[in-house]
Each structure stands twice: as C-alpha cells, then as structure tokens.
Design a protein around this motif. Sequence first.
Motif, PDB file in Angstrom:
ATOM      1  N   TRP A 295      -3.455   6.809  -2.961  1.00  0.00           N
ATOM      2  CA  TRP A 295      -2.568   7.976  -2.942  1.00  0.00           C
ATOM      3  C   TRP A 295      -3.195   9.085  -3.765  1.00  0.00           C
ATOM      4  O   TRP A 295      -3.546   8.899  -4.933  1.00  0.00           O
ATOM      5  CB  TRP A 295      -1.206   7.598  -3.512  1.00  0.00           C
ATOM      6  CG  TRP A 295      -0.124   8.615  -3.289  1.00  0.00           C
ATOM      7  CD1 TRP A 295       0.700   8.703  -2.202  1.00  0.00           C
ATOM      8  CD2 TRP A 295       0.251   9.688  -4.157  1.00  0.00           C
ATOM      9  NE1 TRP A 295       1.568   9.760  -2.340  1.00  0.00           N
ATOM     10  CE2 TRP A 295       1.320  10.393  -3.525  1.00  0.00           C
ATOM     11  CE3 TRP A 295      -0.207  10.142  -5.400  1.00  0.00           C
ATOM     12  CZ2 TRP A 295       1.933  11.497  -4.097  1.00  0.00           C
ATOM     13  CZ3 TRP A 295       0.398  11.253  -5.966  1.00  0.00           C
ATOM     14  CH2 TRP A 295       1.461  11.911  -5.322  1.00  0.00           C
ATOM     15  N   GLN A 300      -2.102  15.934   0.754  1.00  0.00           N
ATOM     16  CA  GLN A 300      -0.960  15.460   1.516  1.00  0.00           C
ATOM     17  C   GLN A 300      -0.894  16.215   2.845  1.00  0.00           C
ATOM     18  O   GLN A 300      -1.380  17.336   2.959  1.00  0.00           O
ATOM     19  CB  GLN A 300       0.337  15.659   0.741  1.00  0.00           C
ATOM     20  CG  GLN A 300       0.361  14.941  -0.602  1.00  0.00           C
ATOM     21  CD  GLN A 300       0.205  13.437  -0.476  1.00  0.00           C
ATOM     22  OE1 GLN A 300       0.832  12.827   0.379  1.00  0.00           O
ATOM     23  NE2 GLN A 300      -0.636  12.846  -1.315  1.00  0.00           N
ATOM     24  N   GLN A 306      -3.428   7.114   5.465  1.00  0.00           N
ATOM     25  CA  GLN A 306      -2.395   6.378   4.746  1.00  0.00           C
ATOM     26  C   GLN A 306      -2.588   4.871   4.817  1.00  0.00           C
ATOM     27  O   GLN A 306      -2.015   4.136   4.015  1.00  0.00           O
ATOM     28  CB  GLN A 306      -1.016   6.747   5.303  1.00  0.00           C
ATOM     29  CG  GLN A 306      -0.650   8.209   5.098  1.00  0.00           C
ATOM     30  CD  GLN A 306       0.825   8.481   5.334  1.00  0.00           C
ATOM     31  OE1 GLN A 306       1.665   7.595   5.216  1.00  0.00           O
ATOM     32  NE2 GLN A 306       1.152   9.724   5.670  1.00  0.00           N
TER      33      GLN A 306
END
Length: 402
Positions: A295, A300, A306
């Motif tokens: 992360w 983002q 992911q």
Amino acid sequence: MSEVYAAAPTDNVSPKSDATMLMDLVGLVYATINEPQPWSSLATGLQQHLGAKAVSITLYHSPELSHDIQVMACEPGDQVDWLEVERNYREHFAHLDALHPNQVKPGQVVTLSTPVVTSECADYFARFGIYGSLRTCFNDPTSQMRCWVDIVRGNTHATHAALDIYTRELLEILAPHLSRALSLYAKLQQHKMHQDIYAMGLDHLALGCLMLDGQAHILCANQTAKDMLRPDVSLSIVDQRLLAQDTQVQHELNQAIDNAIQLHATPQHSDEMRLLRVPLSDGMLLGLLIMPAPWLAHYQGQHVPQVIMYVVSLGDTRNSQAAAQSTHASAAVARLFGLTPQEGKLALLLATGSSINEAAEHLGVAISAARNYSKNIYAKLNLRGQNDLIRLISKSFALLRS
C-alpha cells in the motif's frame, strides 16, 4: 493537436504574446516523454508552428554510429532521405567544428548558416532545400544525458530574420523545461530497466508474476506467466482477466483475489495470502500465491496495482529426473562446483532424487563407478551425503536454468 500550430508566426510577434501556444508546447515537452519515440509530438508541434522544413530532436549522438538516434518531423510532402543526408555529411563534413553537436552548450541557442560552414557543405545542403538551422542543447546532469533540438530552415525562410529571432526566443523559453523533462525521462527509463531486469530474473526462475487492479483486471504479467496461462489449458488470460474452465477453480480464484483487494484497501492490512492448487487440462499442475500489493499512500487510483499473484508449475523439470537430462544444467553444475563433467551429471541426478543405482543406469556406468564418483563429489564439496547435496543444488537452481 491545437489549432495554434497551423501557421508560422509573423513579424513582431513574441512567443510570450501567445500564452495558449506556449503552454501547449511546454505541455508537450513533459507529456510526450513516454511516447514510443520520446518527444515525437513535440517535434511535430514545433515544425507546424514554425513552418520549418524539419525539426529533429537528437536523443543520442555518437561518431561510432552511422547516424544519430533521433525523432524528426518534416514539412508535408518532404522527399528528403534524411538518413542518407546524415551519412554523407558524416563522411564528408564531420570535421567541421561548427556543425558538431558538442559545440553547443546546454541552454545555448546557435545559428548554423552558410557563413559558418564551407561553401561545399552549404551547396550540399542546398541540394536538399536546407538553408541553415537553429540548434539548442538540453541536458540532465545526473544521468549525463545530452540531447539537441534542430529547427531546420527551408529556402522560404533562408533570410527571414524575424522568424529566427522568434525561434531563438522560443527555444530559450523551452530549454529549461526540456532539461527538467529529460531528467524525468532518464529516471523513467532507469525504472523501466530495473523492471525489465527483475522480470527477466523471474522468467529465469520460471516464476510467473501478475499484478491486478481493484477491478481484478491484469495490469501486467511477465513472460513466464503468459506462457503458463494459455488458452489451450484450463487457466488463461482472457480480456485482461484470469479465466478458469472449472467453475470451482474460478470461484476459489475470485474469492482469493477479492480478499486481497479488501486487504489492500486498509493501509495496515495483514500479510494474509492464499495458496491455490490448480490442475491443468494438459496434466500439469499450477501453484498460485495471491496476496495484496504493498500500500502506497501517495499512489492511489482506479488502476493502481492492488493484487500480486505468483504462479509456479508444480510439474517443473527441476523436481524430476528430466532436469538431469539438460546438458546445459549438468555443465553448469560442474563449472559452479568444480566437478568433472561426469561428476556434474551424477550430482544433478542425485540432487533431483535419483538413487545411486538409477543414476548409474542413466549414465551407463557400473554402480561401483557411480559410487566412486559420488564419493569424489561429497569430498570436493565437503558434504556428508545425498541430502546435503540436494540442499546445496536446490539453492543454486537460479543459476542453472538454461
């Protein structure tokens, strides 16, 4: 492309007076570093806006090459064989210091016209409708990269002093932006090279790797993963998704991917990962490790990685006697551990689980001879027996693949 590039500037106009045009060109400086040919659109924008015969952006100049590595935009209908022009120039006029790119310092703009070259050189260029150029250099001190922009003038602009002034001012404005963009380009290329090297390392280890976004779309996959996940087996990549023929396998796969996506959504997610065992229609067996990607607080978006998925073939030749049939692998074992060729073959057979009797039969030697070879191997490598040999060779498989 903006309408602003449709015509060359007229007299008594400054680049600063047309903010839209200037912002468009500055934007191209940065936006086009990721083009297959970096700054190709910028070259086109400059050529159209200035009405130049040609605009070239040289990315690499070396006397060892027959021609520069560059991108070029030419006026419509251009018939000049620019590679041939450069080849002849290098053969006959490369000794002229005024034309050498390294004569231009970063940020400097110079005019290359008839007075600074020999009449023979000027006549040669005039045959192709070339009547001089304006050149600037931009560099990145960190990577030591140097590049050049040439605005090549045709006969219609040969004596257009106002256009030269305008072009010079425009290049002076763009120069610092070009240097900053070159620094970004160099860093991107370095990261791309690192990525390619790591991908080659995974391929070398026969380890497939895929990255998926939050919609379970595959963002990238190395060559090994593509080779394993084929349409002719029961697990493949279809429209950027993993598709299993078996509904139960697909259900388990979807659950594992969804779980990894949910874990990735939490910055302090656990290190939970899931292992799947997937039989293929060709009789092979795949092992899949599915886990959340790291992360990153400042990275983002919809298509951020992911999920990471690793894929291995559980029927890999490393786990069977077939590995010992590789001449390359046995020769590598011999070189790596200082063994004779015959000892290298035996060491690989024993390391892949063969008994001494099976190894002797495979090599076509007597069992007693195989035992003597094995004793030599253990003595040279300071090992106690076959179990130690298996552990040692297994650590070295990354270096032994052909």
